[in-house]
Motif scaffolding. Sequence first.
Motif, short mmCIF file in Angstrom:
data_model
loop_
_atom_site.label_atom_id
_atom_site.label_comp_id
_atom_site.label_asym_id
_atom_site.label_seq_id
_atom_site.Cartn_x
_atom_site.Cartn_y
_atom_site.Cartn_z
N ILE A 182 -6.58 8.70 0.11
CA ILE A 182 -8.01 8.43 0.17
C ILE A 182 -8.30 6.97 -0.13
N GLN A 183 -7.58 6.39 -1.09
CA GLN A 183 -7.76 4.96 -1.40
C GLN A 183 -7.42 4.10 -0.18
N PHE A 184 -6.35 4.46 0.51
CA PHE A 184 -5.96 3.71 1.71
C PHE A 184 -7.04 3.81 2.79
N MET A 185 -7.57 5.00 3.00
CA MET A 185 -8.58 5.18 4.04
C MET A 185 -9.88 4.44 3.71
N ILE A 186 -10.26 4.43 2.45
CA ILE A 186 -11.44 3.66 2.03
C ILE A 186 -11.22 2.17 2.30
N LYS A 187 -10.01 1.69 2.05
CA LYS A 187 -9.67 0.29 2.32
C LYS A 187 -9.77 0.00 3.82
N ILE A 216 0.87 -1.17 0.00
CA ILE A 216 0.00 0.00 0.00
C ILE A 216 0.91 1.22 0.00
N GLN A 217 1.16 1.76 -1.17
CA GLN A 217 2.17 2.80 -1.32
C GLN A 217 1.95 3.96 -0.36
N TYR A 218 3.02 4.34 0.34
CA TYR A 218 3.09 5.43 1.32
C TYR A 218 2.52 5.06 2.69
N PHE A 219 1.69 4.01 2.77
CA PHE A 219 0.98 3.74 4.03
C PHE A 219 1.14 2.30 4.51
N GLU A 220 2.18 1.60 4.04
CA GLU A 220 2.34 0.20 4.42
C GLU A 220 2.56 0.02 5.92
N ASP A 221 3.13 1.02 6.59
CA ASP A 221 3.37 0.90 8.03
C ASP A 221 2.10 1.19 8.84
N TRP A 222 1.40 2.28 8.54
CA TRP A 222 0.16 2.60 9.24
C TRP A 222 -0.85 1.46 9.05
N ASP A 223 -0.90 0.92 7.85
CA ASP A 223 -1.78 -0.21 7.56
C ASP A 223 -1.46 -1.39 8.49
N LEU A 224 -0.18 -1.67 8.71
CA LEU A 224 0.22 -2.78 9.58
C LEU A 224 -0.18 -2.53 11.03
#
Length: 273
Positions: free
Chosen positions: A227-232, A178-186
Amino acid sequence: MEEKPLEHYEWLMPLAPWENPKILKAAINSLQNQTWPAQNLIVSVDGKLTEELKKVLNEYSLPMKIIEANQWIGTGAALEIGINQCRSKWVLRADSDDKAYPRRAEIQLKHLANNPNIAALGGQLLEEWGNGKVQGVRKVPITEKDINILAYWRNPLNHPTVALNRHMVEKVGGYRNIQYFEDWDLWLRMRKHKMRLENLKDTLVSAGVNANYLNRRRGFKYLKKEIQFMIKCAAEGTLPLCQVAALVMVRSPWRLLPANMLVNVMRKFRATV
């Protein structure tokens, strides 16, 4: 009370083929000069190494495993490939353009020896401009309550400072591309699984910051990815839909600011938790 012995650990470093060899050398020097040495350094290359970078990596006696991709795959994918090559319970993240303080590993492993159920342990991060001028400390909270609150608004851990429990990373599905957000996602997936996130009050790493660093975090392209990351996150239940709506409204204007104005915004919010 007798101190518990420090455990084995490995470094995990993603490496872009366009990294400056001098900066990479400074980063690896900081890993090799730790007061508690690692058993291994896993370098996961986001593409193919240049001859200059190969020369730098070959200079070191630190045990090292280098993994190259056939093409650009993204930081999240490179990290997932790299952590799958690790064998220690504890994996310490390192960036190829940052410098770890000499006692970083020792400080984190001492804390983890007494708190083995932690999923991810971070610390404070010193940001510097290329001329060595201190920009400020990227502060993160140290109490579990404050970490959980901040996780709803922004990344609650400084990724380059983090020590990871490899088994817990695997349990939540590892790093995702998840480009730019791989850490927050984890971290959000770990929270969903009720795993423990912590930060130390210690400053563990110094990171170089420049105009390119800021420019990568602004503009319509970045905003679209955000925004794509947050929707996910909403779809997967790691953030509630109402929180995602609030984040989009609050964060979107920042991404369209000129770089010099974004500096002031980031400085204010990163220094206050």
